[in-house]
Design an enzyme around this catalytic site. Structure first.
Site, mmCIF file in Angstrom:
data_model
loop_
_atom_site.group_PDB
_atom_site.id
_atom_site.type_symbol
_atom_site.label_atom_id
_atom_site.label_comp_id
_atom_site.label_asym_id
_atom_site.label_seq_id
_atom_site.Cartn_x
_atom_site.Cartn_y
_atom_site.Cartn_z
ATOM 1 N N ASP A 110 0.845 -1.194 0.000
ATOM 2 C CA ASP A 110 0.000 0.000 0.000
ATOM 3 C C ASP A 110 0.884 1.250 0.000
ATOM 4 O OD1 ASP A 110 -3.214 0.509 0.954
ATOM 5 O OD2 ASP A 110 -1.821 2.192 1.128
ATOM 6 N N ASN B 118 -13.106 -2.918 2.301
ATOM 7 C CA ASN B 118 -14.050 -1.804 2.404
ATOM 8 C C ASN B 118 -14.947 -1.813 1.170
ATOM 9 O OD1 ASN B 118 -12.838 -0.826 4.807
ATOM 10 N ND2 ASN B 118 -11.243 0.187 3.608
ATOM 11 N N GLY C 258 -15.445 3.334 3.720
ATOM 12 C CA GLY C 258 -14.044 3.731 3.584
ATOM 13 C C GLY C 258 -13.408 3.367 2.263
ATOM 14 N N GLN C 259 -14.199 2.867 1.305
ATOM 15 C CA GLN C 259 -13.594 2.512 0.011
ATOM 16 C C GLN C 259 -13.273 3.786 -0.768
ATOM 17 O OE1 GLN C 259 -15.931 -0.107 -2.521
ATOM 18 N NE2 GLN C 259 -14.205 -0.455 -3.917
ATOM 19 N N HIS D 184 -10.299 -4.849 -3.644
ATOM 20 C CA HIS D 184 -8.996 -5.149 -3.046
ATOM 21 C C HIS D 184 -9.185 -5.587 -1.601
ATOM 22 C CE1 HIS D 184 -9.869 -0.844 -2.557
ATOM 23 N NE2 HIS D 184 -9.312 -0.942 -1.369
ATOM 24 N N HIS E 207 -7.175 -5.537 1.947
ATOM 25 C CA HIS E 207 -6.027 -5.038 2.714
ATOM 26 C C HIS E 207 -5.505 -6.156 3.609
ATOM 27 C CE1 HIS E 207 -6.821 -0.587 2.228
ATOM 28 N NE2 HIS E 207 -8.035 -1.017 1.995
HETATM 29 P P1 AMP Z 1 -9.667 1.692 0.276
HETATM 30 O O1 AMP Z 1 -9.736 2.968 1.057
HETATM 31 O O2 AMP Z 1 -10.121 0.471 1.010
HETATM 32 O O3 AMP Z 1 -10.335 1.838 -1.078
HETATM 33 O O4 AMP Z 1 -8.129 1.414 0.013
HETATM 34 C C1 AMP Z 1 -7.421 1.975 -1.039
HETATM 35 C C2 AMP Z 1 -5.976 1.848 -0.672
HETATM 36 O O5 AMP Z 1 -5.206 1.980 -1.855
HETATM 37 C C3 AMP Z 1 -5.490 2.919 0.292
HETATM 38 O O6 AMP Z 1 -4.961 2.281 1.446
HETATM 39 C C4 AMP Z 1 -4.406 3.661 -0.515
HETATM 40 O O7 AMP Z 1 -3.333 4.030 0.305
HETATM 41 C C5 AMP Z 1 -4.008 2.631 -1.547
HETATM 42 N N1 AMP Z 1 -3.500 3.142 -2.797
HETATM 43 C C6 AMP Z 1 -4.023 4.113 -3.573
HETATM 44 N N2 AMP Z 1 -3.290 4.283 -4.685
HETATM 45 C C7 AMP Z 1 -2.277 3.368 -4.619
HETATM 46 C C8 AMP Z 1 -1.171 3.047 -5.461
HETATM 47 N N3 AMP Z 1 -0.945 3.689 -6.604
HETATM 48 N N4 AMP Z 1 -0.330 2.067 -5.061
HETATM 49 C C9 AMP Z 1 -0.540 1.414 -3.891
HETATM 50 N N5 AMP Z 1 -1.563 1.681 -3.066
HETATM 51 C C10 AMP Z 1 -2.412 2.639 -3.405
#
Ligand code: AMP
Ligand code: ZN
Length: 109
Positions: free
Chosen positions: A29, A82, A88-89, A95, A97
């Site tokens: 992440d 999420n 929180g998405q 994806h 986490h």
């Molecule tokens: P969510 O809030 O569950 O949609 O999680 C999205 C996650 O993607 C967050 O933890 C971000 O830090 C991560 N994220 C966004 N862009 C990137 C990227 N280019 N590479 C790696 N992680 C990312």
């Protein structure tokens, strides 16, 4: 389609993959919330968990997690999915986490 995780999965954006097979990739992440924090995604685009068209998808994602965990030498970890803005998405490509390396509280915030 303008999806950052599709671009990572099909390598339009260079990124250090920590796992890859025919269906799934995993990468760290960008904004880690724990000493270890990586994301596991299907290569195929699904907007969220609400969008999956087969239970196979989730099996493919989840079955990779213990393999990656073993590689990283972690046995305890938090997994989070999420679904939707209020949950929180922020990235609308499904994806999971996976976080480890600290204690976690419950319920999640
Ligand atoms: P969510 O809030 O569950 O949609 O999680 C999205 C996650 O993607 C967050 O933890 C971000 O830090 C991560 N994220 C966004 N862009 C990137 C990227 N280019 N590479 C790696 N992680 C990312
Ligand atoms: Zn996508």
């Amino acid at each position: 389609m303008d999806c950052i995780f599709c671009k990572i999965a099909n390598k339009e954006i260079p990124s250090e993959l920590i796992y890859e097979d025919d269906n799934v990739v995993a990468f760290n992440d960008l904004s880690p919330q724990a000493p270890i924090h990586f994301l596991v995604i299907p290569k195929k685009h699904y907007e969220s968990l609400n969008d999956i068209d087969s239970q196979v998808v989730f099996g493919q994602i989840f079955s990779t997690i213990p393999k990656i965990a073993e590689k990283l030498n972690i046995k305890e970890y938090r997994t989070v999915v999420n679904t939707g803005k209020s949950a929180g998405q922020t990235v609308f490509h499904l994806h999971v986490h996976v976080m480890s390396g600290r204690n976690f509280t419950w319920p999640a915030g």
